[in-house]
Scaffold this motif. Structure first.
Motif, PDB file in Angstrom:
ATOM      1  N   ASP A 138     156.461  45.984  24.998  1.00 20.59           N
ATOM      2  CA  ASP A 138     156.809  46.406  23.643  1.00 20.59           C
ATOM      3  C   ASP A 138     156.535  45.341  22.582  1.00 20.59           C
ATOM      4  O   ASP A 138     157.186  45.308  21.546  1.00 20.59           O
ATOM      5  N   GLY A 139     155.588  44.471  22.853  1.00 20.49           N
ATOM      6  CA  GLY A 139     155.311  43.449  21.851  1.00 20.49           C
ATOM      7  C   GLY A 139     154.141  42.584  22.240  1.00 20.49           C
ATOM      8  O   GLY A 139     153.537  42.776  23.299  1.00 20.49           O
ATOM      9  N   PRO A 168     151.738  39.794  23.619  1.00 26.62           N
ATOM     10  CA  PRO A 168     151.821  38.865  24.748  1.00 26.62           C
ATOM     11  C   PRO A 168     152.244  37.498  24.229  1.00 26.62           C
ATOM     12  O   PRO A 168     151.818  37.074  23.164  1.00 26.62           O
ATOM     13  N   ARG A 193     154.408  41.862  27.901  1.00 24.16           N
ATOM     14  CA  ARG A 193     155.582  42.729  27.855  1.00 24.16           C
ATOM     15  C   ARG A 193     155.121  44.090  27.363  1.00 24.16           C
ATOM     16  O   ARG A 193     154.017  44.238  26.848  1.00 24.16           O
ATOM     17  N   ILE A 249     152.464  35.748  29.043  1.00 24.78           N
ATOM     18  CA  ILE A 249     153.487  36.643  29.582  1.00 24.78           C
ATOM     19  C   ILE A 249     153.372  37.965  28.822  1.00 24.78           C
ATOM     20  O   ILE A 249     153.568  38.016  27.607  1.00 24.78           O
TER      21      ILE A 249
END
Lengths: 228, 343
Positions: free
Chosen positions: B85-86, B88, B83, B81
């Protein structure tokens, strides 16, 4: 067995172990760490306590002490998990899967923000069930959905477990969403990012942060008393 | 000294020209290239460019040939998944306990995600040769099941089905060694063996000695290059002797008293750590310099120390200015001999 002299409330400040020397809670702690299921049942039978009193006066203090010992580095997360699991099994087997409920008038919900690693939530769930506190289990959920559910269900205390920093920072989105809707809901957070940065819970707008799952009982008590 | 010479001297428990700095930046390369994190990891050449640009920008002492941990989960049937800002994150755990008896390890060459990592490491090695150490990454056989099964189901397995636990360790150990050796063959100089569950904070050391340490010994022996066991923010003090016995060369240190760890490891394991990446987000130049000085003061004497973060990955939220200040502080305060004749 005379239990009155050992009676404690279900929430603690300071070192809970200091209050429990020789108590059934201490015996239970030892049984849980030793994974001794029979001893758990025996301690309950010997206590002569009602299920609710056993939860409040024995299970919750024992889990609290185990949490404190984990926090201090004396125990591992595996001990915390198995202790909680044994308590959950005990409540299902001995109490028939219907744990007694304390008089908690505020609706409590527990959620994990955007993560599929649910150990932290499960640990908090063990503690809440062990203390006889009912809650709504939202599972893994996004920030906007969480705000929607809080509004829909009239939640007054929201417990959020996070594993990773970006999820922890998303708590700000939840806080702002609740505020925009004018919802009076307190937020209690926990998880690794909050342990590693004690200032982080304030940064994201949470009311309280917990270093251990069992601290949720103290946090709920603090909110009840208006401390944040 | 080149970065390689500096690092080799430090891990030989001698003092190089200055304290080596490992900025374990897996994500910031995306920002260097103006890409989303998902787009960045979609092509190996992005990671190559990102790592080389960060090497030039910060002048630190390693290339981090790591993409994200969930690639290994993907190899075992899981998902990633992304994102913005960080790092996976691994999606829902792909394996159920009852499937372990018939489980077959994935073949590395059939995994597109793992192949991208190898391709990037190959190109990075061509770019820097042996002047800068390239660090590859594996999840340890003992810690990978958190992504394979989910942490709670994994703990259930340890307690309820030790027979399946042993089998899973065997499968994971074979995969781990093969994956590490593929990275070494592609271009990595050393392997970071992520084993957060080796920390006494996570798993009862009795259980670690029963399951985690034996598989670590066997796997690390099968890896054909040096390894750094990283506990990803977990304390290590209770298991230093166990880690030494696994044959690992370095230890990535988390929430520990760094001076105490150094004393425990002195002459046996090189200590890598332990700047707090979560707090680093808010450091100004003064706070950065203080953190660097404190770590050097605690652990740098006599070599055997590499300054790094405590988690094995610096958060996306740490600004470039802080990383620059950090690198400058190491150059300023990390020169050997250390002030006061220490070391």
């Amino acid at each position: 067995m005379l239990l009155e002299k050992y009676m404690v409330t279900s929430c603690y400040s300071g070192n809970a172990a200091d209050n429990l020397a020789g108590s059934p809670a201490l015996l239970l702690e030892s049984a849980l760490i030793g994974m001794d299921r029979l001893a758990v049942q025996q301690i309950y039978a010997d206590s002569g306590l009602s299920p609710l009193c056993f939860c409040e006066q024995v299970i919750a203090p024992a889990l609290t002490v185990i949490g404190e010992k984990w926090d201090r580095g004396d125990l591992s997360l595996s001990h915390v998990y198995m202790s909680g699991r044994l308590c959950e099994e005990f409540m299902e087997q001995v109490l028939g899967g219907h744990p007694p409920l304390v008089d908690e008038r505020r609706r409590v919900a527990l959620a994990v923000l955007e993560d599929y690693h649910l150990l932290g939530k499960r640990l908090v769930g063990f503690v809440l069930k062990g203390a006889g506190i009912s809650y709504l289990d939202y599972g893994t959920v996004g920030a906007q959905e969480l705000v929607h559910r809080v509004q829909r269900d009239g939640v007054r205390v929201l417990l959020i477990s996070t594993l990773m920093l970006p999820s922890a920072l998303k708590v700000r989105e939840v806080r702002d969403g609740l505020d925009r809707l004018g919802l009076e809901c307190r937020i209690i957070v926990g998880g690794a990012p909050f342990r590693l940065d004690p200032a982080l819970h304030r940064e994201v707008g949470a009311d309280l942060g917990c270093d251990t799952a069992s601290q949720v009982l103290l946090a709920l008590a603090q909110l009840r008393e208006g401390v944040s | 000294m080149t970065s390689m010479e500096r690092v080799l001297t430090a891990i030989s428990h001698r003092e190089p020209d200055r304290v080596p700095l490992f900025l374990l930046l897996s994500l910031h390369g995306a920002r260097e290239l103006g890409l989303s994190i998902e787009a960045y990891f979609s092509r190996p050449e992005h990671v190559v460019q990102g790592q080389l640009r960060m090497l030039e920008r910060y002048g630190h002492d390693c290339i981090y040939g790591f993409f994200h941990a969930s690639l290994e989960a993907e190899a075992w049937g899981g998902s990633t998944i992304f994102r913005e800002d960080g790092p996976p994150n691994a999606g829902p755990p792909p394996i159920r306990a009852e499937a372990i008896a018939s489980l077959v390890p994935p073949r590395i060459q059939e995994q597109p995600g793992l192949r991208r990592v190898l391709e990037a490491q190959r190109a990075l090695r061509q770019a820097v040769g042996d002047t800068v150490p390239i660090v590859g990454v594996v999840m340890s056989p003992f810690s990978l099941p958190v992504m394979q099964l989910g942490f709670d189901h994994y703990l259930d397995l340890i307690f309820d089905r030790p027979d399946l636990m042993y089998r899973l360790m065997e499968l994971n150990g074979a995969f781990c060694a093969e994956w590490a050796n593929a990275q070494l063959a592609a271009g990595a100089h050393a392997i970071c063996y992520f084993d957060p569950l080796a920390s006494p904070k996570m798993i009862d050391p009795v259980l670690y000695r029963r399951f985690g340490a034996p598989v670590a010994q066997k796997t690390i022996a099968a890896i054909t290059g040096p390894t750094a066991t990283h506990l990803a923010s977990g304390p290590c003090l209770g298991v230093v002797d166990d880690l030494v016995a696994t044959g690992t060369t370095m230890v990535g240190v988390g929430e520990d008293d760094l001076a105490a760890v150094k004393e425990s490891c002195r002459g046996r394991l090189t200590v890598v750590g332990n700047l707090n990446g979560i707090r680093m987000r808010n450091w100004d130049d003064a706070a950065t310099a203080t953190a660097v000085k404190e770590a050097i003061e605690a652990a740098a004497s006599g070599g055997g120390f590499i300054l790094s973060d405590q988690h094995g990955e610096i958060p996306w939220q740490v600004p470039e200015a802080t990383l620059t200040a950090l690198a400058e502080a190491v150059r300023e305060y990390g020169r050997y001999p250390l002030p006061g004749g220490r070391g």
